[in-house]
Design a protein around this motif. Structure first.
Motif: not given
Length: 95
Positions: A41-52
């Motif tokens: 959800e965070y990655n989708d909202q912020n257009d990022t690709n954070l690992s877990d």
């Protein structure tokens, strides 16, 4: 502001799992499912690709007041029987 909500919801649901009557292994499974859900959800909202792992680091470095409020609300909701219940559906948890 939306990121605050993601962190709050993650911490709230994780704390509900921790203080409920679940076994440690079940809490760990739920924690992993919550982590994957809210990192996505965070990655989708912020257009990022954070690992877990990066998401967990972000949460641990996040504003303490947000995390404390999530824990406090979770404890209060457990006492009032308003907290969500985690149910296992086959091999996955309904997070």
């Amino acid at each position: 502001m939306f990121n605050d909500k993601i962190v709050f919801n993650y911490m709230y649901n994780l704390w509900v799992a921790v203080i409920s009557d679940l076994k440690d292994a079940e809490v760990e499974e739920i924690g992993q499912a919550l982590q994957a859900k809210y990192a996505k959800e965070y990655n989708d909202q912020n257009d990022t690709n954070l690992s877990d792992d990066d998401f967990i680091e972000l949460v641990s470095n996040y504003t303490e007041s947000i995390r404390e409020q999530a824990v406090s609300d979770a404890e209060e909701d457990i006492k009032k029987h308003k907290a969500p219940k985690f149910v296992k559906n086959g091999s996955t948890w309904n997070v």
